[in-house]
Design an enzyme around this catalytic site. Structure first.
Site, PDB file in Angstrom:
ATOM      1  N   LYS A 100      59.090  90.399 105.799  1.00 24.27           N
ATOM      2  CA  LYS A 100      59.254  88.980 106.132  1.00 24.27           C
ATOM      3  C   LYS A 100      60.368  88.818 107.172  1.00 24.27           C
ATOM      4  CE  LYS A 100      59.860  88.577 101.774  1.00 24.27           C
ATOM      5  NZ  LYS A 100      60.123  88.149 100.374  1.00 24.27           N
ATOM      6  N   THR A 127      65.683  76.927 101.151  1.00 29.15           N
ATOM      7  CA  THR A 127      64.848  78.139 101.145  1.00 29.15           C
ATOM      8  C   THR A 127      65.033  78.973  99.883  1.00 29.15           C
ATOM      9  OG1 THR A 127      66.568  79.360 102.338  1.00 29.15           O
ATOM     10  CG2 THR A 127      64.873  78.265 103.658  1.00 29.15           C
ATOM     11  N   GLY A 140      64.296  80.666  96.729  1.00 27.57           N
ATOM     12  CA  GLY A 140      63.077  80.971  95.994  1.00 27.57           C
ATOM     13  C   GLY A 140      61.829  81.121  96.837  1.00 27.57           C
ATOM     14  N   THR A 141      61.957  81.057  98.165  1.00 26.93           N
ATOM     15  CA  THR A 141      60.754  81.165  99.006  1.00 26.93           C
ATOM     16  C   THR A 141      60.112  82.550  98.912  1.00 26.93           C
ATOM     17  OG1 THR A 141      62.222  81.662 100.874  1.00 26.93           O
ATOM     18  CG2 THR A 141      61.400  79.397 100.670  1.00 26.93           C
ATOM     19  N   GLY A 142      60.936  83.589  98.753  1.00 29.67           N
ATOM     20  CA  GLY A 142      60.376  84.936  98.622  1.00 29.67           C
ATOM     21  C   GLY A 142      59.572  85.088  97.344  1.00 29.67           C
ATOM     22  N   CYS A 143      60.095  84.552  96.247  1.00 34.38           N
ATOM     23  CA  CYS A 143      59.376  84.584  94.968  1.00 34.38           C
ATOM     24  C   CYS A 143      58.057  83.838  95.097  1.00 34.38           C
ATOM     25  CB  CYS A 143      60.208  83.937  93.864  1.00 34.38           C
ATOM     26  SG  CYS A 143      61.822  84.695  93.592  1.00 34.38           S
TER      27      CYS A 143
END
Length: 464
Positions: A397, A428, A430-433
Site C-alpha cells: 500500500k 485514516t 484503521g484503513t489498513g484493517c
C-alpha cells in the site's frame, strides 16, 4: 444441566459394526472415511469383545474422532466409556439403567437412551437423558429381534420431548425422505455407511439427503473470520473488521489475539491473549461454521503466530483449506509498534506460507524486505525481495509515499498498479484493517485477487 451436543450434530450418527468390516481397511480407517464424508457423531458398537479389548479398540477409535473434533459415543458399556473418557454412552432399555450410568459417569457426559414408546421417551428425558434413539424404523439386520416403531410413533415421541431424537434402524439413502415430517434431529446408520464400497462418498451423499429431508439446508450469508486485536476506540482491529464484513452483507466471526487500549492518537497498552485461548476460539469456529475467508491482522508475539500457523496446518491436513488474507500489522497508523522483534522471524517462516495475499503498508514492506522505500521503483524492488520467501500475492500500500498514493499488486514477476490520488483526510485510523477485510469479503465471494483488491480499494475510498 447435563452437557448437550448441539441439535445439528446428531444429523448423521455413524454406528460401527465389525460385520461390515472390510478386509483391506481397518475399522479406524473406516471411521475416518465416514468422518471425512460428513458423519457428525460416531458410536463404537462392540458386542463380542472383552472389556479390556473393548477399551483398547475404543482408545484407538477415539484417537481418530478426537483428531477431527467429532464426539465418540460408546454403545452399552459405561465402564469402557469412563475408561477412555468418551463423550458419552448409549444405553438400551435392558442395559445399565440411566440413573446408574449418570451416577457412574457424572453430569458432563452425554447419555443417549433407546426408546420405543412415548412413555419411555418422557421417562428418559425426566431421568436426565441427553438424546433418544428410536427404532427400528425399518427392517434391519443389526436389530433382528426388535419390533419396528411406526413413523407416527416416532413423530409423537419427537413432539413429546424437548431433547433431540435420532431415528434408528434400516435407514438408508433410498428411504430417509420418508422421515421428513417427523421432527427428528438426525438418523443413526450402520450399513448405509460402513456397508458401502466407498464409505466417504456414501456418507457425503447420505448427509446431503438427510439435510434435505429434515429441512436442515438453509441459505446463510457467506462468513468471514477475522483473527486480530481489539481496538477499544472502534476504529481499527476486530471492531473495524466486523463493521466492514457487515457492510458487505456477510457474516462476521472473530478470534481476538490481543486487547489494546488505543485511539486515533496512539496505542497506550496491549494485553496479549494466551495462545491456548486463541486456539480455543479458532476450534470453536471451525467445528461449527467454517469461514469462506480468513483475515489475519495483529498477532503480536511468536507464540501466538506459531499457534495460529500450526492450527491452520491441522485444518488443511483435515481437508479444510480457506483463503487467508494476511495484514502483517507491525506499526499502527499512529506510529506505535505492534509486533515484537522476535515475532517477525516466526511470521515470515511459519505464517506467511498460509496466506493467499499479504497487504503490508510501506513501513511494513520495508521491515519484510529490508529495503528502504521512497518511490514506486522501490516498491517493486521490495516486492521482488519479499517474493524470495513468500510466493503468494503481495499488495504494498502506497499511502506513505511522499508523492501519490498508488498501491502495487505483485505476483510472480507481474506488477499491477492501482493508481490513487492522495485524499485530504486525517481520519485514516484503521484503513489498513478495513482494506484487508474488504479484500477477504470479496475473496469469500469467489472474486479474483485483482478484482477483490480493486473492489476493496473502492470501498475504503468511499468510506474516507
Amino acid at each position: 444441566m447435563f452437557k448437550q451436543i448441539e441439535r445439528l450434530k446428531y444429523t448423521l450418527y455413524a454406528v460401527t459394526d465389525r460385520t461390515w468390516a472390510c478386509q483391506n481397511m481397518t475399522l479406524e480407517r473406516q471411521v475416518e472415511e465416514a468422518i471425512m464424508g460428513g458423519a457428525t457423531l460416531v458410536q463404537l458398537r462392540e458386542k463380542h469383545l472383552s472389556t479390556a479389548d473393548f477399551i483398547e479398540a475404543a482408545l484407538s477409535i477415539k484417537r481418530v474422532t478426537d483428531s477431527y473434533n467429532i464426539p465418540l459415543i460408546i454403545n452399552d458399556n459405561v465402564t469402557v466409556a469412563k475408561a477412555v473418557n468418551a463423550a458419552g454412552v448409549h444405553i438400551g432399555q435392558s442395559d445399565t439403567t440411566l440413573n446408574e450410568a449418570r451416577r457412574e459417569l457424572g453430569n458432563s457426559v452425554i447419555i443417549g437412551v433407546s426408546v420405543n414408546t412415548v412413555a419411555e421417551a418422557i421417562e428418559a428425558e425426566l431421568g436426565g437423558a441427553n438424546y433418544l434413539g428410536v427404532g427400528a424404523i425399518f427392517e434391519t439386520q443389526s436389530k433382528m429381534q426388535v419390533e419396528n416403531v411406526s413413523k407416527l410413533t416416532l413423530k409423537q415421541i419427537a413432539k413429546a420431548v424437548s431433547i433431540p431424537v435420532v431415528a434408528i434402524g434400516g435407514i438408508n439413502f433410498e428411504n430417509v425422505d420418508e422421515l421428513s415430517d417427523t421432527g427428528i434431529a438426525g438418523i443413526s446408520v450402520i450399513s448405509a455407511i460402513f456397508g458401502a464400497d466407498d464409505i466417504k462418498n456414501a456418507t457425503t451423499k447420505l448427509l446431503s439427503r438427510v439435510k434435505s429431508a429434515l429441512g436442515l439446508i438453509t441459505t446463510h450469508p457467506k462468513s468471514v473470520l477475522t483473527i486480530a486485536g481489539s481496538d477499544c476506540s472502534g476504529g481499527a482491529g476486530i471492531q473495524a473488521d466486523l463493521k466492514t464484513i457487515e457492510a458487505h452483507g456477510l457474516y462476521g466471526m472473530s478470534v481476538i489475539t490481543a486487547l489494546t487500549a488505543q485511539n486515533t492518537l496512539g496505542v497506550n497498552a496491549v494485553h496479549e491473549t494466551p495462545p491456548a485461548f486463541v486456539l480455543k476460539q479458532m476450534d470453536a469456529i471451525f467445528s461449527d461454521i467454517v469461514p469462506e475467508a480468513i483475515k489475519i491482522g495483529m498477532v503480536a508475539n511468536p507464540e501466538i503466530i506459531d499457534a495460529i500457523a500450526n492450527r491452520l496446518s491441522d485444518y488443511r491436513s483435515n481437508g479444510t483449506s480457506v483463503p487467508v488474507i494476511l495484514d502483517p500489522v507491525m506499526v499502527a497508523t499512529s506510529g506505535s509498534k505492534l509486533l515484537s522483534d522476535d515475532a517477525l522471524d516466526v511470521l515470515k517462516s511459519k505464517l506467511l506460507r498460509f496466506a493467499t495475499i499479504i497487504t503490508p503498508n510501506i513501513p511494513e514492506a520495508e521491515i519484510l524486505s529490508g529495503i528502504k522505500i521512497s518511490s514506486k521503483a522501490d516498491m517493486i524492488s521490495a516486492a521482488m525481495e519479499i517474493e524470495r520467501f513468500y510466493h503468494g500475492h503481495i499488495l504494498i500500500k502506497g499511502g506513505h509515499l511522499l508523492k501519490g498514493s498508488d498501491d502495487l499488486l505483485y505476483y510472480k514477476g507481474m506488477a499491477l498498479w492501482f493508481n490513487q490520488r492522495r485524499l485530504s483526510n486525517e481520519n485514516t485510523h484503521g484503513t489498513g484493517c478495513t482494506l484487508s477485510t474488504a479484500i477477504a469479503c470479496a475473496i469469500s465471494q469467489k472474486m479474483s485477487i485483482p478484482d477483490a483488491v480493486g473492489q476493496a480499494k473502492a470501498y475504503v475510498t468511499g468510506a474516507l
